[in-house]
Design a protein around this motif. Sequence first.
Motif, PDB file in Angstrom:
ATOM      1  N   GLY A  77      43.800  45.236  43.460  1.00 22.49           N
ATOM      2  CA  GLY A  77      45.149  44.695  43.374  1.00 22.49           C
ATOM      3  C   GLY A  77      45.073  43.457  42.509  1.00 22.49           C
ATOM      4  O   GLY A  77      44.324  43.390  41.545  1.00 22.49           O
ATOM      5  N   CYS A  78      45.844  42.430  42.832  1.00 22.73           N
ATOM      6  CA  CYS A  78      45.658  41.151  42.151  1.00 22.73           C
ATOM      7  C   CYS A  78      44.542  40.392  42.871  1.00 22.73           C
ATOM      8  O   CYS A  78      43.919  40.909  43.793  1.00 22.73           O
ATOM      9  CB  CYS A  78      46.960  40.354  42.104  1.00 22.73           C
ATOM     10  SG  CYS A  78      47.837  40.231  43.673  1.00 22.73           S
ATOM     11  N   GLU A  79      44.291  39.188  42.447  1.00 22.41           N
ATOM     12  CA  GLU A  79      43.152  38.457  43.003  1.00 22.41           C
ATOM     13  C   GLU A  79      43.561  37.044  43.372  1.00 22.41           C
ATOM     14  O   GLU A  79      44.517  36.487  42.823  1.00 22.41           O
ATOM     15  CB  GLU A  79      42.013  38.390  41.999  1.00 22.41           C
ATOM     16  CG  GLU A  79      42.337  37.497  40.830  1.00 22.41           C
ATOM     17  CD  GLU A  79      41.292  37.492  39.747  1.00 22.41           C
ATOM     18  OE1 GLU A  79      41.192  36.466  39.051  1.00 22.41           O
ATOM     19  OE2 GLU A  79      40.610  38.512  39.577  1.00 22.41           O
ATOM     20  N   MET A  80      42.812  36.462  44.305  1.00 18.82           N
ATOM     21  CA  MET A  80      43.022  35.066  44.650  1.00 18.82           C
ATOM     22  C   MET A  80      42.299  34.141  43.686  1.00 18.82           C
ATOM     23  O   MET A  80      42.686  33.004  43.477  1.00 18.82           O
ATOM     24  CB  MET A  80      42.523  34.816  46.080  1.00 18.82           C
ATOM     25  CG  MET A  80      42.721  33.395  46.543  1.00 18.82           C
ATOM     26  SD  MET A  80      44.453  32.954  46.646  1.00 18.82           S
ATOM     27  CE  MET A  80      44.887  33.787  48.151  1.00 18.82           C
ATOM     28  N   GLY A  81      41.265  34.628  43.090  1.00 18.17           N
ATOM     29  CA  GLY A  81      40.448  33.839  42.184  1.00 18.17           C
ATOM     30  C   GLY A  81      39.117  34.556  42.010  1.00 18.17           C
ATOM     31  O   GLY A  81      38.874  35.593  42.620  1.00 18.17           O
ATOM     32  N   ILE A  82      38.257  33.987  41.189  1.00 14.53           N
ATOM     33  CA  ILE A  82      36.931  34.562  40.972  1.00 14.53           C
ATOM     34  C   ILE A  82      35.914  33.549  41.455  1.00 14.53           C
ATOM     35  O   ILE A  82      35.739  32.480  40.852  1.00 14.53           O
ATOM     36  CB  ILE A  82      36.725  34.917  39.492  1.00 14.53           C
ATOM     37  CG1 ILE A  82      37.731  35.986  39.082  1.00 14.53           C
ATOM     38  CG2 ILE A  82      35.302  35.409  39.253  1.00 14.53           C
ATOM     39  CD1 ILE A  82      37.784  36.263  37.605  1.00 14.53           C
ATOM     40  N   SER A  83      35.269  33.868  42.549  1.00 15.50           N
ATOM     41  CA  SER A  83      34.316  32.952  43.149  1.00 15.50           C
ATOM     42  C   SER A  83      33.021  32.945  42.345  1.00 15.50           C
ATOM     43  O   SER A  83      32.460  33.998  42.040  1.00 15.50           O
ATOM     44  CB  SER A  83      34.018  33.361  44.595  1.00 15.50           C
ATOM     45  OG  SER A  83      32.928  32.615  45.112  1.00 15.50           O
ATOM     46  N   THR A  84      32.558  31.750  42.022  1.00 20.27           N
ATOM     47  CA  THR A  84      31.299  31.610  41.306  1.00 20.27           C
ATOM     48  C   THR A  84      30.192  31.100  42.229  1.00 20.27           C
ATOM     49  O   THR A  84      29.143  30.658  41.763  1.00 20.27           O
ATOM     50  CB  THR A  84      31.465  30.648  40.115  1.00 20.27           C
ATOM     51  OG1 THR A  84      31.998  29.398  40.586  1.00 20.27           O
ATOM     52  CG2 THR A  84      32.416  31.236  39.082  1.00 20.27           C
ATOM     53  N   GLN A  85      30.440  31.159  43.527  1.00 23.34           N
ATOM     54  CA  GLN A  85      29.401  30.812  44.486  1.00 23.34           C
ATOM     55  C   GLN A  85      28.979  32.066  45.239  1.00 23.34           C
ATOM     56  O   GLN A  85      29.445  33.160  44.929  1.00 23.34           O
ATOM     57  CB  GLN A  85      29.890  29.722  45.436  1.00 23.34           C
ATOM     58  CG  GLN A  85      31.045  30.152  46.328  1.00 23.34           C
ATOM     59  CD  GLN A  85      31.591  29.009  47.159  1.00 23.34           C
ATOM     60  OE1 GLN A  85      31.902  27.947  46.637  1.00 23.34           O
ATOM     61  NE2 GLN A  85      31.706  29.218  48.454  1.00 23.34           N
ATOM     62  N   LYS A  86      28.119  31.930  46.212  1.00 20.21           N
ATOM     63  CA  LYS A  86      27.568  33.103  46.890  1.00 20.21           C
ATOM     64  C   LYS A  86      28.056  33.244  48.322  1.00 20.21           C
ATOM     65  O   LYS A  86      27.901  34.311  48.913  1.00 20.21           O
ATOM     66  CB  LYS A  86      26.044  33.056  46.851  1.00 20.21           C
ATOM     67  CG  LYS A  86      25.490  33.073  45.423  1.00 20.21           C
ATOM     68  CD  LYS A  86      23.972  33.023  45.412  1.00 20.21           C
ATOM     69  CE  LYS A  86      23.451  32.978  43.986  1.00 20.21           C
ATOM     70  NZ  LYS A  86      21.979  32.922  43.933  1.00 20.21           N
TER      71      LYS A  86
END
Length: 452
Positions: free
Chosen positions: A417-426
């Motif tokens: 779907g759409c996204e909340m954001g792109i996490s660059t952590q783990k």
Amino acid sequence: MNNHFPPEGMPCYDPPAYAAGDFAPPEADPAELTLTRPLLEAALAAKPALAALSTEEKRAVLLSMADALEANTEAILAGNAQDLENARDTIAPVMQDRLRLTPGRIADMAAGVRAVADLPDPVGRTLSSHTLPNGLQVNKVSVPLGVIAIIYESRPNVTSDAASLTFQAGSVCVLRGGKESIHSNTAIVAALHQALEKHHLPTALVSLVGDTSRASANELMQAVGYIDLLIPRGGASLIQSCVDHAKVPCIQTGTGICHIYVDGDADLDQAMAIVDNAKTSRPSVCNAAEVCLVHRDAAPQFLPLLWDHLVVRRHDAGQPPVELRLDPEALAILGKGIPAGWDDFDTEFLDYILAVRVVGSVEEAIEHINAHSTGHSEAILTRTQAHADLFTRLVDSAAVYVNASTRFTDGGQFGLGCEMGISTQKLHARGPMGLEELTSYKYVILGSGQIR
């Protein structure tokens, strides 16, 4: 991962300690609490109304939200026009493109909300179940996070994306956009509120912080007891400020120093098309390529091709040419261009600028990426399977591509779907954050009188 970005130095808001179960300590200075406390209290009070909804009821509300966005297109465009006018002399043209809405973009926003409505409900799923020797059945069940705050900058489509995702995930959202998009965001949230009111739900389920000063952002970072998760979406300084100052759980998103490595045996025509797409299709977004690494064997052929496509042809077509910032070896091969500065390989340009370096092996490319990347998206363009395997195994980023553009790192493109954001952590999420990443879990244990 290399974090070279200093914090912006936001003043730290430190509210008084709360008494147990008390979200309004009587001795608190009201002057410190006026920006967000009423909104946060309303958000907390709205949680039961959302928790009571069935999957089908949530879907009906989301479809109404999509309809309301389209029905209010004129009002949303009017607010956006005001924002664009205010931003005309204050932000770069590529950033104005992030801010700009059109009827087509609003239709895409509505389509994104409908796509979320059609996704499986992430709440109440049994993630795992097992029975112990004593007869206890241990069930791991997905649950909402609670209240999710999002601090973001110029992209108003984030408003509807965040609202729909959090709603479907069973959480209340508190939105704090940037000053450059406040009129757009206000109009979008007004449309979403119409949908909530149609279904007799509290409008606090989607809350917009009207104050766009740093003080309101700081309050959200410090709002222990109100906010269960804070997600910053924006530039490096915003994200670093949240990381440095937040007392609530925070997920780092967005900053993308994305690399493309052109291997020695790459299909150069295909590689050129991929690099062109990754750099120029929308340079102001976080999944655009910022660095191109080229194997020494391919560089004499590929670098002139790169110059021809990204500089000469774009200039001749009346398009913004890409400024290539070249390491000494690349500069020597081309015999022209701009020498790369010491920080060009650690910069998210968000513009028509590409740093270029020549490397001697896939191992050297991997070493460079792991030293300079922000952990977002990286790509290898190669015809050697062993090199592709090594790259995907050793590059430590959220999304790693083989023979494809980094521009696909997106919730919609990944089928979320759409996204909340792109996490660059783990932890607790990595890569595009869809519904599953916006839930937590609890254990539900069924017994028949067992004691320990």
